[in-house]
Scaffold this motif. Structure first.
Motif, PDB file in Angstrom:
ATOM      1  N   PRO A  32      26.129  39.063  47.906  1.00 17.61           N
ATOM      2  CA  PRO A  32      26.260  40.328  47.103  1.00 17.61           C
ATOM      3  C   PRO A  32      27.296  40.503  46.457  1.00 17.61           C
ATOM      4  N   LEU A  33      28.209  39.337  46.136  1.00 14.56           N
ATOM      5  CA  LEU A  33      29.058  39.194  45.034  1.00 14.56           C
ATOM      6  C   LEU A  33      28.620  38.183  43.952  1.00 14.56           C
ATOM      7  N   CYS A  34      29.141  38.399  42.630  1.00 18.29           N
ATOM      8  CA  CYS A  34      28.815  37.758  41.662  1.00 18.29           C
ATOM      9  C   CYS A  34      29.457  36.535  41.287  1.00 18.29           C
ATOM     10  N   PHE A  35      28.818  35.532  41.485  1.00 20.73           N
ATOM     11  CA  PHE A  35      29.514  34.084  41.018  1.00 20.73           C
ATOM     12  C   PHE A  35      29.248  33.637  39.728  1.00 20.73           C
ATOM     13  N   ASP A  36      28.834  34.211  38.662  1.00 20.36           N
ATOM     14  CA  ASP A  36      28.407  33.669  37.392  1.00 20.36           C
ATOM     15  C   ASP A  36      29.526  33.230  36.525  1.00 20.36           C
ATOM     16  N   SER A  37      30.843  34.109  36.831  1.00 20.85           N
ATOM     17  CA  SER A  37      31.971  33.596  36.398  1.00 20.85           C
ATOM     18  C   SER A  37      33.133  34.090  36.985  1.00 20.85           C
ATOM     19  N   PRO A  38      34.536  33.561  36.849  1.00 23.02           N
ATOM     20  CA  PRO A  38      35.517  33.677  37.574  1.00 23.02           C
ATOM     21  C   PRO A  38      35.829  35.305  37.633  1.00 23.02           C
ATOM     22  N   ARG A  39      35.878  35.870  36.381  1.00 20.86           N
ATOM     23  CA  ARG A  39      36.065  37.056  35.841  1.00 20.86           C
ATOM     24  C   ARG A  39      35.030  38.113  36.705  1.00 20.86           C
ATOM     25  N   ASP A  40      33.736  37.894  36.597  1.00 24.56           N
ATOM     26  CA  ASP A  40      32.703  38.440  37.183  1.00 24.56           C
ATOM     27  C   ASP A  40      32.970  38.524  38.762  1.00 24.56           C
ATOM     28  N   PHE A  41      33.235  37.153  39.286  1.00 20.49           N
ATOM     29  CA  PHE A  41      33.445  37.247  40.654  1.00 20.49           C
ATOM     30  C   PHE A  41      34.349  38.223  41.183  1.00 20.49           C
ATOM     31  N   VAL A  49      36.590  49.502  41.993  1.00 19.70           N
ATOM     32  CA  VAL A  49      37.838  49.464  41.170  1.00 19.70           C
ATOM     33  C   VAL A  49      37.618  48.606  40.078  1.00 19.70           C
ATOM     34  N   GLY A  50      38.042  48.681  38.898  1.00 21.73           N
ATOM     35  CA  GLY A  50      37.759  47.969  37.606  1.00 21.73           C
ATOM     36  C   GLY A  50      39.024  47.056  37.644  1.00 21.73           C
ATOM     37  N   LEU A  51      38.843  45.839  36.637  1.00 17.90           N
ATOM     38  CA  LEU A  51      39.797  45.097  36.640  1.00 17.90           C
ATOM     39  C   LEU A  51      41.140  45.684  35.909  1.00 17.90           C
TER      40      LEU A  51
END
Length: 501
Positions: A32-41, A49-51
Motif C-alpha cells: 500500500p506504499l508507493c515505491f515509484d520514487s524516494p519522494r513518493d515513498f 500529512v503532506g511533505l
C-alpha cells in the motif's frame, strides 16, 4: 580509462567456524506504499500529512502521531516482521549483542539478559514468555527484503543513512527505561499495541544517547497507544518510554532512524605530508553527522586550501614559537578573525566552490546497495557505448561526485580530480553494522568507484542532469575523452545505451 578509487575491506566480526546469517527472500503482494520514487515513498509513508507540512511543522521540532484505521496498511505492516521470522533467523546463525539483545526495564534501569554466542530460539521464547523480556533485533533489513526496499528508498530520500531495529515486547512489560536518542525516529507499529509516553527534551536535537531518570523528566507531553498500521515520528533528543499493555499478548514495532552522529576515521592511502593529503585526512576524520556545523567542518578545509593558493597573506609564516607559547595572544585571534572574514567575503562573491568530501564518502560507502534481487542486474548492461549512441546513467540515486585533491605521489603541484562514487558493491549484510578499524595495512583492498581528470566534471554533471544524452554532445573537447568516460562508466555498471524511442 579512469583510475579506480579504493575502499578498505569490511569484516563481518564472526569467527571462521560460524554459520553466517543468510539473506531471506520474502515476496510480498502489492504494497500500500508507493515505491515509484524516494519522494513518493516518503509521502505515502506519512500520509495524509503532506511533505511541506511535515518538514515545516514537525521535522526536528515536535512529534507526530498518525492513528490509522486501514486494514490493508495494517496487514502490510504485519508482513514486515513477526516473531516467526526470529525463529527462522536463529537457525541461520544470529549472535547475541551483535545481532540481537534481550533486555528488560527493571526499577527504571535497563537489564540486559543476553547469553553468550549464538542465539537459540527456545531460549528466546523462554525469555519472552517467562522473564517478560524484550527482543531487540539489530538492522533487520539485512535479512528481510521488504525492509531493504523501504530503507533504500528512505536513504535516497534523506541522503543519509537509515538504520532500524525490531522490538518484540510481551504483555505488561517494558524493554527500555526513559531515554533519548541521537537520531530522527520513525516508529511503525507492526502487531499488537504499544503504549508510548513522550517528554519535553532536556537536550534538543541531541548528538548523544542518554538515559533520563523518570523523576527528573516531568509529566509526558504525549500519552497514547499505537495500533497496527499507525506511525509515530519524533525528533532526536525527545525523551520517550514505551510498554505493552496488560491486555495485549505482545507488541512488535519497527524503529527507523536517520541523521545519526557517526564517527568516521578512514585511513589515508597516501602517507606523504603534502598539504592536500593533510586536508584530506582531516576531512575524513570528521564526525559525519548531518548538521550545518558538521557540513562546515567538511567544506571549510577545502575553502582554506583554495584560498592559500591565491592569497599570499594566508601563506605567510606563523610567528616564531607560536605553537610553544602557553596561550595564544589577542593578536592571534585578530589575525584569525581577519582571515575568516576574507574567506567569508570570498564565499559571498562565489570565488570559492564548496566541496563536500567526507560526508559524501561516508554516506555512499555505508548506505544500502540498490534494491535488487539478482546480482546480475548490477553488471554492465547491454553493448559497450559508442559516440553514435544515446546514453543514460543507471542508479543515479546511488551515485555521487566529489572533487578532491589528487593523492598521487608526484613532484608537480597538487591537482584536483573528480571521483565517481557509488554504492553498487556495498554489502547489504554489513549495513549499519560498523566497520573494523584494525585491518592490517597490507590487506588487499577492494576497488570501488572511478577517478577522472577535473576536466570531466562538466560532462559528468551533464549526465546527471538529463534522462538521456547523445554521446557526441558530452561536454568534452576530444572524442577520445568522451569514449573513455563512456566506457569507464559502462564497465562499472553505471551507464547504458538507451533504446531508440
Amino acid at each position: 580509462m579512469p583510475n579506480k578509487g579504493r575502499r578498505v575491506k569490511q569484516r563481518d566480526g564472526q569467527e571462521d567456524d560460524d554459520v553466517p546469517v543468510k539473506q531471506m527472500k520474502v515476496v510480498n503482494g502489492s504494497a500500500p506504499l508507493c515505491f515509484d520514487s524516494p519522494r513518493d515513498f516518503f509521502q505515502s509513508l506519512i500520509g495524509p500529512v503532506g511533505l511541506d507540512e511535515f518538514f515545516q511543522q514537525y521535522w526536528e521540532q515536535k512529534p507526530l502521531v498518525l492513528h490509522r484505521s486501514d486494514p490493508d496498511l495494517a496487514s502490510y505492516y504485519s508482513s514486515l516482521f513477526q516473531l516467526s521470522d526470529v525463529k527462522q533467523l536463529c537457525a541461520r546463525g544470529l549472535r547475541y549483542a551483535t545481532d540481537l539483545n534481550v533486555c528488560r526495564c527493571v526499577n527504571g534501569k535497563k537489564k540486559v539478559l543476553n547469553k553468550a554466542g549464538k542465539v537459540k530460539f527456545s531460549q528466546l521464547k523462554k525469555d519472552l514468555e517467562e522473564r517478560r523480556a524484550t527482543i531487540q533485533l539489530h538492522q533487520p533489513q539485512r535479512f528481510k527484503d521488504e525492509l531493504w526496499r523501504i530503507q533504500e528508498r528512505l536513504e535516497s530520500f534523506f541522503g543519509s543513512l537509515v538504520g532500524s531495529n525490531i522490538y518484540i515486547t510481551p504483555e505488561a512489560s517494558q524493554g527500555l527505561p526513559p531515554h533519548y536518542d541521537d537520531v530522527e525516529v520513525l516508529i511503525l507499529q507492526l502487531e499488537g499495541q504499544k503504549h508510548w509516553r513522550l517528554y519535553q527534551p532536556t537536550v534538543p536535537l541531541a548528538r548523544e544517547y542518554s538515559l533520563e531518570p523518570e523523576d527528573c523528566i516531568g509529566p509526558p507531553t504525549h500519552d497514547f497507544i499505537l495500533q497496527p498500521g499507525d506511525l509515530l515520528y519524533f525528533p532526536r533528543g525527545t525523551i520517550h518510554q514505551a510498554d505493552t499493555p496488560a491486555s495485549v499478548e505482545r507488541s512488535t514495532h519497527l524503529t527507523l532512524s536517520t541523521y545519526q552522529n557517526m564517527y568516521v576515521c578512514a585511513r589515508s592511502q597516501n602517507k606523504t605530508h603534502h598539504l592536500s593529503n593533510v586536508i584530506l585526512c582531516l576531512q575524513r576524520e570528521l564526525l559525519c553527522f548531518r548538521s550545518w556545523g558538521d557540513f562546515m567542518l567538511d567544506v571549510i578545509p577545502g575553502c582554506v586550501f583554495d584560498c592559500m593558493r591565491r592569497d599570499g597573506e594566508m601563506r605567510s609564516g606563523l610567528p616564531r614559537n607560536l605553537l610553544t607559547a602557553p596561550s595564544f595572544s589577542s593578536d592571534v585571534n585578530k589575525h584569525m578573525s581577519a582571515s575568516l572574514r576574507r574567506l567569508a567575503d570570498a564565499l559571498e562573491r562565489d570565488d570559492h566552490e564548496l566541496r563536500s568530501t567526507a560526508m559524501k564518502r561516508d554516506f555512499i560507502s555505508h548506505r544500502l546497495p540498490p534494491y535488487l534481487l539478482e546480482q546480475a542486474e548490477l553488471e554492465p548492461a547491454g553493448k559497450p557505448p559508442s559516440l553514435e549512441d544515446t546514453v543514460c546513467l543507471r542508479f543515479k540515486e546511488h551515485l555521487l561526485l566529489t572533487v578532491e585533491p589528487s593523492q598521487d605521489n608526484t613532484d608537480v603541484a597538487t591537482e584536483l580530480v573528480v571521483f565517481v562514487l557509488h554504492s553498487l558493491k556495498n554489502k547489504r549484510e554489513m549495513h549499519m553494522m560498523g566497520t573494523s578499524d584494525d585491518d592490517d595495512d597490507d590487506d588487499e583492498e577492494e576497488e570501488v568507484g572511478l577517478r577522472f581528470p577535473s576536466s570531466h566534471l562538466a560532462a559528468l554533471e551533464q549526465l546527471l542532469r538529463v534522462d538521456r544524452l547523445p554521446a557526441v554532445q558530452l561536454q568534452l573537447l576530444r572524442d577520445e575523452d568522451k569514449a573513455g568516460l563512456l566506457l569507464g562508466l559502462w564497465s562499472e555498471g553505471l551507464l547504458q545505451v538507451c533504446q531508440t524511442p
